[in-house]
Design a protein around this motif. Structure first.
Motif, PDB file in Angstrom:
ATOM      1  N   ARG A  69       0.842  -1.194   0.000  1.00  0.00           N
ATOM      2  CA  ARG A  69       0.000   0.000   0.000  1.00  0.00           C
ATOM      3  C   ARG A  69       0.876   1.243   0.000  1.00  0.00           C
ATOM      4  O   ARG A  69       1.901   1.302   0.677  1.00  0.00           O
ATOM      5  CB  ARG A  69      -0.906  -0.014   1.232  1.00  0.00           C
ATOM      6  N   THR A  70       0.493   2.228  -0.777  1.00  0.00           N
ATOM      7  CA  THR A  70       1.256   3.464  -0.823  1.00  0.00           C
ATOM      8  C   THR A  70       1.088   4.237   0.482  1.00  0.00           C
ATOM      9  O   THR A  70       0.199   3.962   1.292  1.00  0.00           O
ATOM     10  CB  THR A  70       0.799   4.328  -2.000  1.00  0.00           C
ATOM     11  N   VAL A  71       1.956   5.210   0.671  1.00  0.00           N
ATOM     12  CA  VAL A  71       1.879   6.051   1.868  1.00  0.00           C
ATOM     13  C   VAL A  71       0.659   6.959   1.743  1.00  0.00           C
ATOM     14  O   VAL A  71       0.554   7.759   0.809  1.00  0.00           O
ATOM     15  CB  VAL A  71       3.168   6.875   2.031  1.00  0.00           C
ATOM     16  N   GLU A  72      -0.273   6.824   2.691  1.00  0.00           N
ATOM     17  CA  GLU A  72      -1.513   7.585   2.672  1.00  0.00           C
ATOM     18  C   GLU A  72      -1.680   8.310   3.993  1.00  0.00           C
ATOM     19  O   GLU A  72      -0.800   8.285   4.852  1.00  0.00           O
ATOM     20  CB  GLU A  72      -2.699   6.642   2.421  1.00  0.00           C
ATOM     21  N   GLY A  73      -2.827   8.972   4.144  1.00  0.00           N
ATOM     22  CA  GLY A  73      -3.120   9.671   5.384  1.00  0.00           C
ATOM     23  C   GLY A  73      -3.521   8.708   6.483  1.00  0.00           C
ATOM     24  O   GLY A  73      -3.895   7.558   6.231  1.00  0.00           O
ATOM     25  N   ALA A  74      -3.430   9.175   7.729  1.00  0.00           N
ATOM     26  CA  ALA A  74      -3.786   8.358   8.880  1.00  0.00           C
ATOM     27  C   ALA A  74      -5.291   8.118   8.910  1.00  0.00           C
ATOM     28  O   ALA A  74      -6.079   9.025   8.640  1.00  0.00           O
ATOM     29  CB  ALA A  74      -3.332   9.036  10.168  1.00  0.00           C
ATOM     30  N   LYS A  75      -5.686   6.891   9.229  1.00  0.00           N
ATOM     31  CA  LYS A  75      -7.099   6.528   9.285  1.00  0.00           C
ATOM     32  C   LYS A  75      -7.714   6.782  10.657  1.00  0.00           C
ATOM     33  O   LYS A  75      -8.896   7.093  10.761  1.00  0.00           O
ATOM     34  CB  LYS A  75      -7.272   5.049   8.918  1.00  0.00           C
ATOM     35  N   SER A  76      -6.932   6.611  11.711  1.00  0.00           N
ATOM     36  CA  SER A  76      -7.479   6.696  13.067  1.00  0.00           C
ATOM     37  C   SER A  76      -7.013   7.920  13.844  1.00  0.00           C
ATOM     38  O   SER A  76      -7.474   8.134  14.961  1.00  0.00           O
ATOM     39  CB  SER A  76      -7.088   5.439  13.863  1.00  0.00           C
ATOM     40  N   GLU A  77      -6.106   8.721  13.282  1.00  0.00           N
ATOM     41  CA  GLU A  77      -5.604   9.910  13.972  1.00  0.00           C
ATOM     42  C   GLU A  77      -5.656  11.099  13.014  1.00  0.00           C
ATOM     43  O   GLU A  77      -4.632  11.506  12.463  1.00  0.00           O
ATOM     44  CB  GLU A  77      -4.173   9.687  14.463  1.00  0.00           C
TER      45      GLU A  77
END
Length: 550
Positions: free
Chosen positions: A185-193
């Motif tokens: 998976r590419t570097v993405e934004g945080a899902k839980s923070e």
């Protein structure tokens, strides 16, 4: 002739008794027994052969490499039996036979062809291949990532990781070549923070990418990264991140000691590591800070803490962990100090409400209505008169409904989560009240409690707060405000008694000797006033600016 033609025809079994059906059945059964015994003997022989192959190998090694390429290939094919994704590429390196072993779909074939096959199979060079591994590494193999190993376990692990294994006839060592290439998976934004103004890149499931995200944020050579392997079968990579001249003496060694005590087949989630690092396994409060934000980890290690990155999961750990750490967010340092301090104080108040607000409502309504203003007490009494259940049962019903809807929204696909939220809001906020099953004021209390728990930066800490509400409701329904106070004392005492690698979970927030730490604990002072690292964590160099090399 006539007599012979008129002679009656008899059964074959009459002339040959051994040809009877019964005898044939007995022979068939005997054949089956022989077949089964042969299979057992073959299996035992295979085990004997395997043991004979291990005679010369150390106890922790499956075999040892020999100078005979054919024998090495047979041993590897036995280890990788029924692994159809393992590929074998035999070729001639000059006058010598060579073999490449690699894991299909996890190996960069272009690098393999360019740095190994093309180099060794070039006319004029291959004939000079020496039996000296050093000469082969220095003169012919052009790969930047290259290791010579004589241990079969290391070679097998390298192949299963995605590296290629090179074997050459006449050489009793193996060459592991770094050619890892797999889907990620590419570097993405945080899902839980989520943050408003902070960085938008977060950890993913690949350890190498996560280490790069750390290194991009600091060029300090004192930031050390030590990689361990956990899991008897999975061999999961674990990276310890710390600042050598800041971390509390003995902390890294203690973390590594606890990690080495993990004796399990597989380490797939960071939760396995988190539980192994916990001093108190039965407490609902998290004892390691869970994050998927690289800047949070970098800030933590510069306070003297240790980061733990687990391969195959985007959620990393930070230890030690305290109550104050769990209520901090990246947004606290992107807003103005006065605003950030107000938001942080709001979180502390929300943490209190998320636990105690329903219990306070039950205690006051059931035992101490005289504490309320007269008009409010009369209004609550009128609302209570319309509902058939006692206050405790109403509150428990609402808590159960709230938890059901929260779990449903989390587990549903994103396209249905919004619809489920609307349905949940209608059921809790409208239908239940109109059906006179629940007091409307209680709905407001439960909704406020839920929203207060959502303000926590740490999801795991929010879950811990949710788990304490029902026990406090029972105490409040039995003893009133005395029960609530008992609950407050019990929870506070429990949190103060918790230790995370020697650090008090809540004690630092209440310790007046750590008054200097309060500038970035309960509130957030301007950066120019934050000249010292937290005393509570015991860093080697406390000066944050203008002194030392920290």
């Amino acid at each position: 002739m006539q007599d012979e033609q008129c002679r009656p025809v008899k059964k074959l079994s009459a002339r040959l008794p051994e040809a009877s059906l019964a005898e044939a059945g007995r022979e068939l059964a005997r054949l089956r027994r022989l077949t089964a015994e042969s299979a057992e003997i073959g299996e035992e022989l295979s085990q004997v052969v395997a043991e004979l192959r291990q005679v010369a190998a150390p106890p922790d090694e499956p075999f040892i490499f020999t100078p005979v390429l054919a024998e090495n290939e047979r041993l590897l094919r036995a280890i990788f039996r029924d692994c159809d994704d393992i590929k074998y590429r035999a070729f001639k390196a000059g006058q010598r036979q060579a073999l490449l072993v690699y894991l299909n779909w996890m190996t960069d074939l272009t690098l393999l062809e360019k740095n190994v096959l093309e180099t060794l199979m070039t006319p004029g060079q291959g004939g000079q291949v020496s039996v000296d591994p050093g000469a082969l590494v220095n003169q012919f193999l052009t790969s930047a990532s290259l290791t010579v190993t004589y241990q079969a376990s290391e070679a097998i692990e390298a192949v299963m990781t995605g590296n290629a294994l090179l074997l050459v006839d006449g050489i009793a060592e193996a060459f592991t070549i770094g050619t890892v290439k797999h889907v990620k998976r590419t570097v993405e934004g945080a899902k839980s923070e989520g943050v408003v103004r902070g960085p938008q890149d977060a950890f993913n499931e690949t350890l190498s990418d996560n280490i790069v995200l750390i290194r991009r944020r600091t060029r300090d050579p004192n930031v050390k990264i030590r990689v361990l392997k956990l899991g008897e079968r999975t061999k999961t990579a674990i990276a310890l991140v710390y600042v050598a001249n800041l971390v509390k003496p003995g902390l890294v060694e203690e973390v590594e000691r606890r990690l080495n005590l993990i004796k399990v087949d597989s380490v797939i989630l960071s939760t396995t590591v988190e539980e192994a690092l916990s001093d108190h396994p039965w407490t609902p409060f998290p004892q390691a800070q869970v994050t998927e934000r690289p800047e949070t980890m970098v800030a933590a290690v510069y306070e003297g803490r240790v980061g733990i990155i687990v391969d195959n999961t985007p959620f990393s750990l930070i230890v030690p962990c305290t109550y104050a750490n769990l209520l901090q967010s990246t947004d606290d340092y992107t807003a103005r100090p006065t605003v950030a301090s107000l938001i942080r104080l709001t979180r502390h108040a929300s943490a209190f409400l998320a636990i105690y607000l329903p219990a306070l409502y039950i205690a006051i309504v059931s035992f101490h209505p005289g504490m309320l203003p007269t008009t409010l007490a009369i209004s609550i009494a009128e609302l209570r008169a319309r509902t058939p259940f006692p206050s405790l049962l109403e509150a428990v019903m609402m808590e159960i409904l709230l938890e059901i809807f929260q779990e449903a929204i989390i587990r549903l696909p994103n396209k249905f989560a919004g619809a489920a939220g609307v349905v949940g809001g209608l059921v809790i906020g409208t239908t239940v009240v109109q059906a006179a099953l629940v007091n409307p004021l209680l709905v407001v209390v439960i909704a406020t409690t839920a929203i207060a728990s959502y303000t926590m930066p740490s999801y795991h800490f929010s879950m811990a707060l949710r788990s304490l509400r029902v026990p406090l409701l029972i105490l409040a329904s039995v003893l009133g405000l005395y029960g609530v106070m008992l609950g407050v004392l019990a929870i506070t005492t429990h949190m103060c008694s918790l230790r995370s690698f020697g650090e008090s979970y809540l004690g630092g927030t209440l310790d007046i000797t750590l008054l200097e730490d309060w500038k970035d604990m309960l509130v957030r002072f301007p950066v120019k006033f934050l000249r010292a690292r937290p005393k509570e964590l015991g860093p080697q160099e406390r000066t944050r600016m203008g002194g030392g090399h920290g």
